[in-house]
Every structure is written in structure tokens, then in C-alpha cells.
Design an enzyme around this catalytic site. Sequence first.
Site, PDB file in Angstrom:
ATOM      1  N   ALA A   1       0.811  -1.297   0.124  1.00 20.86           N
ATOM      2  CA  ALA A   1       0.018   0.027  -0.076  1.00 20.86           C
ATOM      3  C   ALA A   1       0.826   1.086   0.009  1.00 20.86           C
ATOM      4  CB  ALA A   1      -0.958  -0.045   1.330  1.00 20.86           C
TER       5      ALA A   1
ATOM      6  N   GLY B   1       0.710  -4.920   0.812  1.00 24.33           N
ATOM      7  CA  GLY B   1      -0.429  -4.966  -0.166  1.00 24.33           C
ATOM      8  C   GLY B   1      -0.370  -5.739  -1.339  1.00 24.33           C
TER       9      GLY B   1
ATOM     10  N   GLU C   1      -0.450  -9.334  -0.662  1.00 24.75           N
ATOM     11  CA  GLU C   1      -1.963  -9.627  -0.253  1.00 24.75           C
ATOM     12  C   GLU C   1      -2.721  -9.468  -1.576  1.00 24.75           C
ATOM     13  OE1 GLU C   1      -1.993  -6.327   2.675  1.00 24.75           O
ATOM     14  OE2 GLU C   1      -2.853  -7.643   3.979  1.00 24.75           O
TER      15      GLU C   1
ATOM     16  N   GLU D   1       4.575  -5.454   7.034  1.00 22.05           N
ATOM     17  CA  GLU D   1       3.910  -4.185   7.998  1.00 22.05           C
ATOM     18  C   GLU D   1       4.398  -4.012   9.248  1.00 22.05           C
ATOM     19  OE1 GLU D   1       2.691  -6.592   5.935  1.00 22.05           O
ATOM     20  OE2 GLU D   1       0.979  -5.626   4.539  1.00 22.05           O
TER      21      GLU D   1
HETATM   22  N1  COA Z   1       4.580   3.288  -0.840  1.00 22.37           N
HETATM   23  C1  COA Z   1       5.255   4.584  -1.514  1.00 22.37           C
HETATM   24  N2  COA Z   1       6.251   4.641  -1.964  1.00 22.37           N
HETATM   25  C2  COA Z   1       6.783   3.321  -2.041  1.00 22.37           C
HETATM   26  C3  COA Z   1       6.560   2.201  -1.572  1.00 22.37           C
HETATM   27  C4  COA Z   1       5.302   2.124  -0.915  1.00 22.37           C
HETATM   28  N3  COA Z   1       4.852   0.954  -0.578  1.00 22.37           N
HETATM   29  N4  COA Z   1       7.691   1.372  -1.779  1.00 22.37           N
HETATM   30  C5  COA Z   1       8.582   1.864  -2.579  1.00 22.37           C
HETATM   31  N5  COA Z   1       8.433   3.208  -2.723  1.00 22.37           N
HETATM   32  C6  COA Z   1       9.117   4.429  -3.398  1.00 22.37           C
HETATM   33  C7  COA Z   1      10.009   4.753  -2.699  1.00 22.37           C
HETATM   34  O1  COA Z   1       9.544   5.769  -1.717  1.00 22.37           O
HETATM   35  C8  COA Z   1      10.912   5.286  -3.536  1.00 22.37           C
HETATM   36  O2  COA Z   1      10.668   6.701  -4.102  1.00 22.37           O
HETATM   37  P1  COA Z   1      11.539   7.672  -4.248  1.00 22.37           P
HETATM   38  O3  COA Z   1      12.217   7.347  -5.565  1.00 22.37           O
HETATM   39  O4  COA Z   1      10.708   8.878  -4.462  1.00 22.37           O
HETATM   40  O5  COA Z   1      12.360   7.838  -3.082  1.00 22.37           O
HETATM   41  C9  COA Z   1      10.686   4.283  -4.964  1.00 22.37           C
HETATM   42  O6  COA Z   1       9.545   3.625  -4.515  1.00 22.37           O
HETATM   43  C10 COA Z   1      11.844   3.201  -5.176  1.00 22.37           C
HETATM   44  O7  COA Z   1      11.936   2.584  -3.798  1.00 22.37           O
HETATM   45  P2  COA Z   1      13.428   2.498  -3.099  1.00 22.37           P
HETATM   46  O8  COA Z   1      12.987   2.236  -1.743  1.00 22.37           O
HETATM   47  O9  COA Z   1      14.246   3.440  -3.787  1.00 22.37           O
HETATM   48  O10 COA Z   1      13.659   1.180  -3.873  1.00 22.37           O
HETATM   49  P3  COA Z   1      14.784   0.108  -3.299  1.00 22.37           P
HETATM   50  O11 COA Z   1      15.089  -0.809  -4.442  1.00 22.37           O
HETATM   51  O12 COA Z   1      15.926   0.750  -2.637  1.00 22.37           O
HETATM   52  O13 COA Z   1      14.097  -0.778  -2.071  1.00 22.37           O
HETATM   53  C11 COA Z   1      12.250  -1.782  -1.226  1.00 22.37           C
HETATM   54  C12 COA Z   1      12.951  -1.551  -2.558  1.00 22.37           C
HETATM   55  C13 COA Z   1      10.786  -2.662  -1.898  1.00 22.37           C
HETATM   56  C14 COA Z   1      12.950  -2.816  -0.607  1.00 22.37           C
HETATM   57  C15 COA Z   1      11.564  -0.670  -0.625  1.00 22.37           C
HETATM   58  O14 COA Z   1      11.032   0.370  -1.570  1.00 22.37           O
HETATM   59  C16 COA Z   1      10.541  -1.007   0.410  1.00 22.37           C
HETATM   60  O15 COA Z   1      11.109  -1.391   1.489  1.00 22.37           O
HETATM   61  N6  COA Z   1       9.388  -0.555   0.304  1.00 22.37           N
HETATM   62  C17 COA Z   1       8.243  -0.433   1.156  1.00 22.37           C
HETATM   63  C18 COA Z   1       7.849  -1.932   1.249  1.00 22.37           C
HETATM   64  C19 COA Z   1       6.882  -2.095   2.261  1.00 22.37           C
HETATM   65  O16 COA Z   1       7.148  -1.726   3.586  1.00 22.37           O
HETATM   66  N7  COA Z   1       5.578  -2.344   2.017  1.00 22.37           N
HETATM   67  C20 COA Z   1       4.311  -2.473   2.767  1.00 22.37           C
HETATM   68  C21 COA Z   1       3.620  -1.119   2.961  1.00 22.37           C
HETATM   69  S1  COA Z   1       2.387  -1.424   4.041  1.00 22.37           S
END
Ligand code: COA
Length: 257
Positions: A63, A108, A111, A131
Site C-alpha cells: 500500500a 498489499g 496480499e 507491515e
Molecule cells: N509506498 C510508497 N512509496 C513506495 C513504496 C510504498 N509501499 N515502496 C517503494 N516506494 C517508493 C520509494 O519511496 C521510492 O520513492 P523515491 O524514488 O521518491 O524515493 C521508490 O518507490 C523506489 O523505492 P526504493 O526504496 O528507492 O527502492 P529500493 O530498491 O531501494 O528498495 C524496497 C525496494 C521494496 C525494499 C523498498 O522500496 C521498500 O521497503 N518499500 C516498502 C515496502 C513496504 O514496507 N511495503 C508495505 C507497505 S504496508
Amino acid sequence: MIVTIQRDEPVAVITLNRPDVLNAINAAMLDELEAALIGFRSDDGVRVVILTGAGDKAFAAGADIAELAAQTATSGREFALRGQRVFDLVEGLGKPVIAAINGYALGGGCELAMACTLRLAADTARLGQPEITLGLMPGYGGSYRLARLVGKTKSMELLLTGAPISATEAERIGLVTRVVPAVELMTAARALADKLARNAPIAMRYILDAVNRGLEMSTAEASALEATLFGLAMATDDMREGTAAFLEKRAPAFKGR
Ligand code: COA
């Protein structure tokens, strides 16, 4: 468009399309996904739907955390109910939905993949429910769908650590149907979709119903439902065609009647 649609009968492909944020699921994406699903639900030309993410990094990384961060207790409940309703639409579409997991399927995203009927994962994919690392818990069905798919032991580990797992590990524990090389993912998804699309759609609908509802029922209730649906399948032209084709040693041509 945040959700793009490609309709190539008998298959439709829905692509989550916010690659800059790893296809994070926001309210607008849920709206567009819901509209696409409602369209395909009553579209007899579409027998199977493939759901995937734009780009080569993510199916959906959860999400949208920016939207999550702004929730209150009251709006948070509505937020969860909204996502659950749309994901229930995926599960209850009445035709198979194949998740083609082309990268991260987290929160999400995982999910949503779990609401799909079958899951093909690229060997580069990573799946999990992170989460808890945000001080949260799953709100789009993760707490119960994960446990139903992989059992209590592994779901507790995934939910409580928040640590993602590889596609291979996801296949091993029964979270995904099959792992394929990343470059072959969409070809494999399309081949699987075409294979399913050749089967009798009414019987497929009954199987989806029997399994999905059966999991919620006692054995006695599930048996009664199964027998009723089995009887209904007997009333279809496709049952006559399928059994006749077998006896005549030819391939069946199902018409969905
Ligand atoms: N919501 C909003 N933005 C998100 C996102 C999410 N769930 N997941 C990634 N993004 C965004 C990042 O903020 C980043 O934006 P920016 O370029 O403006 O900084 C962009 O997507 C790229 O992500 P980034 O974190 O730079 O990529 P990465 O390869 O270093 O890491 C992940 C990838 C998936 C490990 C990392 O993005 C992450 O941990 N995301 C969240 C996962 C999460 O907790 N999901 C559950 C949500 S309830």
C-alpha cells in the site's frame, strides 16, 4: 492510467502502473483496479485475467506508505475495508486470475497476489508482509489469506519478522504456484492462461466457488455445496461435450454453456 488493461481474447492483462514508486497501491489504483475487474467479471470474451506490475522491479511494493501515514483510527478501518473489498473482487471474479509476480510483492502487493487464483513468480521476485516493520499489521487480507495458503507456522514467521522471502522459498512453502526465469514470466503466464481458457468456464467457476467457499465452511457444508455444484455442472452443454469428446476420442470444444 494507474492501471492499464490489455484485452486479447480470451485473456486480459491488468498491469499496475506506478513503476516510479514500485507500483505502490494507492486509492486511485484501487478505484481503477475495481473498475477493470467489474468490467471483466461480466465479459464472457475474457476467460482468464493476468495481473502484473509495470517495470521489472515490482509487482507491487505494498500500500502507498504516504497514504498510510495519514490515516486515523476511523479512516484506517475504512482504508482496510476498501482494499479488502477490491481484493475480494479478485478472489470472487468467477474466472481465474493469475498473478504474474515480476518483482517485489510486499505488504498489499503480496496480499493482492494472494487474492489471485494462481501465482507465477519470476525467480527475481521477493515476497513478504513487512507491515510490522512500520509498526503496522496487514489490512488487505494478509493475516488470514497467508495462514490459509501456507499454514500458521510459516505465516506467523513472515508476519512477525516482516522479512521478505525469495521466490524459491515462496514456492517451497506453497505461497506461489511456480517459479519461472524472469524473462519468461509473461510468456509462461500467457501459456497458463491459454491452457485454462480452453477448459469449460462454468465448471471452472464452480471449482473456484467450491474451493473458496469450501475453505470457509465445515466439511458437512462444503460437501453439500460441492454436491450441488457438481449437479449443476451436469446440466451444462459443456459436460455433454466433454464426456462425448472423451468417448469419441477427440478434443472437446467447450462453449461456456
Ligand atoms: N509506498 C510508497 N512509496 C513506495 C513504496 C510504498 N509501499 N515502496 C517503494 N516506494 C517508493 C520509494 O519511496 C521510492 O520513492 P523515491 O524514488 O521518491 O524515493 C521508490 O518507490 C523506489 O523505492 P526504493 O526504496 O528507492 O527502492 P529500493 O530498491 O531501494 O528498495 C524496497 C525496494 C521494496 C525494499 C523498498 O522500496 C521498500 O521497503 N518499500 C516498502 C515496502 C513496504 O514496507 N511495503 C508495505 C507497505 S504496508
